[in-house]
Design an enzyme around this catalytic site. Structure first.
Site, PDB file in Angstrom:
ATOM      1  N   LYS A 170      52.637  40.740  39.451  1.00  0.00           N
ATOM      2  CA  LYS A 170      52.576  39.967  40.703  1.00  0.00           C
ATOM      3  C   LYS A 170      51.659  38.752  40.580  1.00  0.00           C
ATOM      4  CE  LYS A 170      51.189  42.712  43.932  1.00  0.00           C
ATOM      5  NZ  LYS A 170      50.921  43.888  43.109  1.00  0.00           N
ATOM      6  N   ARG A 212      50.774  45.591  53.287  1.00  0.00           N
ATOM      7  CA  ARG A 212      50.753  46.826  52.497  1.00  0.00           C
ATOM      8  C   ARG A 212      51.362  47.993  53.250  1.00  0.00           C
ATOM      9  NH1 ARG A 212      46.344  47.522  48.228  1.00  0.00           N
ATOM     10  NH2 ARG A 212      47.007  49.662  48.549  1.00  0.00           N
ATOM     11  N   ARG A 216      46.299  46.064  29.357  1.00  0.00           N
ATOM     12  CA  ARG A 216      45.371  45.238  30.127  1.00  0.00           C
ATOM     13  C   ARG A 216      43.972  45.851  30.112  1.00  0.00           C
ATOM     14  NH1 ARG A 216      47.153  43.975  36.208  1.00  0.00           N
ATOM     15  NH2 ARG A 216      46.270  46.009  36.614  1.00  0.00           N
ATOM     16  N   ARG A 226      39.158  46.443  32.395  1.00  0.00           N
ATOM     17  CA  ARG A 226      39.122  46.600  33.852  1.00  0.00           C
ATOM     18  C   ARG A 226      38.980  48.074  34.214  1.00  0.00           C
ATOM     19  NH1 ARG A 226      43.449  42.854  36.933  1.00  0.00           N
ATOM     20  NH2 ARG A 226      43.379  44.697  38.243  1.00  0.00           N
ATOM     21  N   ARG A 276      46.807  54.792  41.927  1.00  0.00           N
ATOM     22  CA  ARG A 276      47.185  53.551  42.617  1.00  0.00           C
ATOM     23  C   ARG A 276      48.703  53.407  42.716  1.00  0.00           C
ATOM     24  NH1 ARG A 276      44.892  49.117  39.239  1.00  0.00           N
ATOM     25  NH2 ARG A 276      45.513  47.698  40.903  1.00  0.00           N
TER      26      ARG A 276
END
Length: 198
Positions: free
Chosen positions: A13, A89, A128, A134, A145
């Site tokens: 995104k 959301r 990632r 992260r 998530r």
């Protein structure tokens, strides 16, 4: 164009939102950016949101929607349209946004839903996590998530599908390949009389 970009964590995104924003000359707006701006500026909205953000809780819909309304009202940059990245959301947020836009600048043109297989998403998140270090990309966190996203987004997909705005785009492949698919989809939204190619 007035757009919403949906997609699970790791779907691309952020990358695709930046491309759409640059190509169409419209701002990409995320609630995270809005929270940061308002909190940094010490506004009333920022102070109301800050305690939820610091506690790691969801910011209530009324505060989120007030921030969105504030952002749309302030900016000349929104005159040609905007892209919401990861907002709304929930179904309640979507319905409130529909009412807000209908009363102000006009309804959404499309909701682009990046469809990526869960295993592909987890692979991307693993890569990632390795390259960007992260914390929210740890696999158990990522799975949680994704689960929350699936629960929240199912009603959104149904809502936008029922009102004819949902456009599902295959989000697998290179960023360039996905960008081409998105642009083809947006061209069809802007010019529905033209046939889709490719």
């Amino acid at each position: 164009m007035r757009l919403v970009l949906l997609g699970p964590p790791g779907s691309g995104k952020g990358t695709q939102g930046a491309r759409i924003s640059a190509r169409h000359g419209i701002p990409s707006i995320s609630t995270g950016q809005l929270f940061d701006r308002q909190i940094s500026a010490g506004t009333d909205l920022g102070r109301r949101a800050e305690r939820y953000v610091r506690a790691g809780e969801l910011v209530p819909d009324e505060i989120v929607l007030d921030m969105v309304a504030d952002r749309l009202a302030e900016g000349v940059d929104c005159a040609a349209g905007f892209l919401f990245d990861g907002f709304p959301r929930t179904l309640a947020q979507a319905e409130a946004l529909d009412r807000m836009l209908t009363a102000s600048c006009g309804p959404l043109d499309a909701v682009v839903d990046l469809d990526v297989d869960v295993n592909e998403v987890l692979d991307r998140i693993r890569r990632r996590a390795h390259t960007e270090d992260r914390v929210d990309d740890a696999e158990d966190t990522a799975r949680r998530r994704l689960s929350v996203f699936a629960q929240e987004t199912a009603p959104l997909r149904q809502h936008y599908g029922e009102i004819g705005l949902l456009r599902t785009v295959d989000g697998t492949g290179s960023p360039d390949e996905v960008a081409v698919r998105i642009e083809r989809t947006l061209a069809a939204v802007a010019h529905p009389e033209l046939p889709l190619r490719g």
